[in-house]
Scaffold this motif. Structure first.
Motif, PDB file in Angstrom:
ATOM      1  N   ASP A 268       0.820  -1.215   0.000  1.00  0.00           N
ATOM      2  CA  ASP A 268       0.000   0.000   0.000  1.00  0.00           C
ATOM      3  C   ASP A 268       0.849   1.259   0.000  1.00  0.00           C
ATOM      4  OD1 ASP A 268      -2.195  -1.586  -0.024  1.00  0.00           O
ATOM      5  OD2 ASP A 268      -2.886  -1.121   2.000  1.00  0.00           O
TER       6      ASP A 268
ATOM      7  N   GLN B 151      -6.562  -2.726  -5.593  1.00  0.00           N
ATOM      8  CA  GLN B 151      -5.667  -2.193  -4.564  1.00  0.00           C
ATOM      9  C   GLN B 151      -5.136  -0.820  -4.972  1.00  0.00           C
ATOM     10  OE1 GLN B 151      -2.766  -5.077  -3.367  1.00  0.00           O
ATOM     11  NE2 GLN B 151      -2.414  -4.081  -1.399  1.00  0.00           N
TER      12      GLN B 151
ATOM     13  N   VAL C 149      -5.791   2.826  -2.780  1.00  0.00           N
ATOM     14  CA  VAL C 149      -4.756   3.549  -2.012  1.00  0.00           C
ATOM     15  C   VAL C 149      -3.959   4.567  -2.820  1.00  0.00           C
ATOM     16  CG1 VAL C 149      -4.528   1.599  -0.429  1.00  0.00           C
ATOM     17  CG2 VAL C 149      -2.965   1.774  -2.373  1.00  0.00           C
TER      18      VAL C 149
END
Length: 470
Positions: free
Chosen positions: A83, A122, A126
């Motif tokens: 992340d 993902q 983020v």
């Protein structure tokens, strides 16, 4: 164009495998002004990339250790902190596995895109500010639509996770055209760099990175769909040439011709060229079979049945060639190999790599094991654990089992035959007098790569079969 025209200063690559690791290492090496972070959830793999001993890198490629050694710790980083690396990146490469589906619609042919979807989600969750997302994995044409839809949903939601900034995304396709064993040379001096997209500014950002070391005339710009399809087409054409020359090899054996002479004769034709005209046990690796089957699936999806059947035959003939070699061994050894020791030289799908994905040796060895042979396998880069995983059984000295040996001479001791299945250079310089002296007679050499000194093997008393030699 020079690198100053690209505003990219931070790159994140999701996936630390055979493509992501070497590609990012070369980018970091050639672009010291860019911070490059490679992320993966596999802790063992990341630890291997970070190992102080460069000989322990998880990917073996000639020259890779030197490239990693120059850049790692300076502007090349490997981490499991996914992340944070995505959030900090101006550009994110998706370089994850896209295996063939094993169940459901398209099983056995279509690509399993679960990891691409997971990676896109993902990134959507983020990423901050404007992020250029680059497809590096080999993907079916129109996959970018799904990636854009996932990222577009996040963009419509409005703000970043922490500071209220607006999220925006551009999607590019930048397929790799690497040959394992020569990947570093392919990256440092590519035939072409292909960038597909709809956002001209994003295309030039990526082109500017490559332009640091690649001449601009080799940087090709296309639309997204042409870029995605070009990768599948390139692999299909290369695999087709391998199946084509292997089909002629079988005809040469039946008629008394020599496939090497035929290949040399047709390779001098400038319309054909000399590349990929070496007969052998068939193609392997992570891409050729997977990409052709994916192409077959797509053709059928769009109602192009005749086109699908054409490309499917390339894979069918590749499998047939491996089956043919296994049958040849059994036939030449008096119709039975039960309990006989066979030395197998080479397990990787090609020389100068430790990759065994779809290696011809796997199918051939499995068929010989099924016939009851005792295999003794040697490969300079493939581990015993990897062989066990590929053959689906642990080492055993029993009939229908396999073991590893430290050298070709050790493997050949007491053996009825030697099989060369990978074209490692050292197999062209074997001491056949020494090997022949320790084998059981009558002894055979089955050279599926036509790399050994056949005359020396015959002089040492071995019967010799070479692929494509009548």
């Amino acid at each position: 164009m020079d690198s100053a025209r690209s505003p990219i200063r931070t790159i994140c690559c999701i996936g630390a495998g055979y493509v992501g690791g070497p590609t990012m290492a070369v980018i970091a090496d050639r672009c010291p002004h860019i911070q490059v972070t490679v992320v993966d959830l596999n802790v063992e793999r990341i630890d291997a990339w970070n190992d102080p001993d460069l000989a322990r890198l998880p990917v073996y490629e000639p020259g890779l250790d030197a490239v990693v050694g120059r850049a790692r710790g300076r502007n090349l980083h490997f981490t499991t902190e996914v992340d944070g690396a995505i959030a900090a990146a101006d550009m994110v490469f998706l370089s994850v596995n896209t295996p063939t589906k094993t169940r459901g619609v398209g099983a056995g042919q279509a690509s399993d895109l679960r990891w691409i979807e997971a990676s896109a989600r993902q990134v959507a969750a983020v990423a901050r500010g404007h992020t250029i997302v680059v497809e590096k994995s080999t993907l079916p044409v129109r996959t970018a639509e799904a990636v854009k839809a996932i990222l577009g949903a996040a963009q419509q939601n409005g703000s970043g996770p922490a500071n209220g900034e607006t999220k925006t995304f551009s999607v590019l396709s930048n397929p790799e055209f690497l040959a394992e064993g020569t990947a570093i040379g392919d990256l440092e001096s590519p035939d072409r760099v292909l960038i597909g997209g709809e956002d001209a500014s994003a295309i030039e950002c990526l082109a500017g990175i490559y332009a640091t070391w690649v001449p601009d005339e080799r940087i090709l710009r296309t639309n997204l769909w042409s870029s995605e399809l070009s990768k599948l087409t390139a692999n299909a054409y290369l695999a087709q040439r391998i199946s084509s020359i292997n089909s002629i090899a079988a005809l040469c054996e039946a008629t008394g011709a020599d496939v090497r002479e035929v290949g040399r004769a047709i390779g001098t034709d400038s319309r054909i060229g000399s590349r990929f005209l070496q007969a052998g046990p068939g193609f392997g690796g992570s891409c050729f079979q997977k990409d052709i089957l994916n192409l077959v699936y797509l053709c059928r999806h769009y109602g192009l049945e005749e086109v699908a059947a054409y490309w499917e035959q390339v894979v069918t003939l590749n499998t047939w060639q491996q089956d043919r070699i296994a049958r040849m061994v059994v036939q030449r050894l008096f119709g039975t190999i039960t309990g006989k020791r066979l030395a197998v030289l080479g397990f990787a799908f090609k020389a100068d790599t430790n990759d065994t994905r779809e290696a011809p040796a796997i199918r051939i060895c499995r068929e010989l094991i099924e016939e009851g042979a005792r295999l003794v396998i040697v490969d300079p880069k493939v581990s015993s654990a990897q062989i066990a995983a590929d053959l689906g059984q642990p080492p055993s000295a029993a009939e229908g089992g396999w073991q590893v040996a430290a050298s070709p001479l050790e493997a050949a001791t007491g053996a009825d035959a030697v099989l060369i299945l990978t074209e490692w250079r050292e197999y062209a310089r074997l001491d056949w007098d020494a090997i022949g002296a320790v084998m059981r007679r009558p002894a055979w050499l089955f050279d599926a790569r036509a790399i050994a000194d056949a005359d020396a093997a015959r002089a040492a008393g071995l019967n010799v079969w070479r692929v494509g030699e009548g």
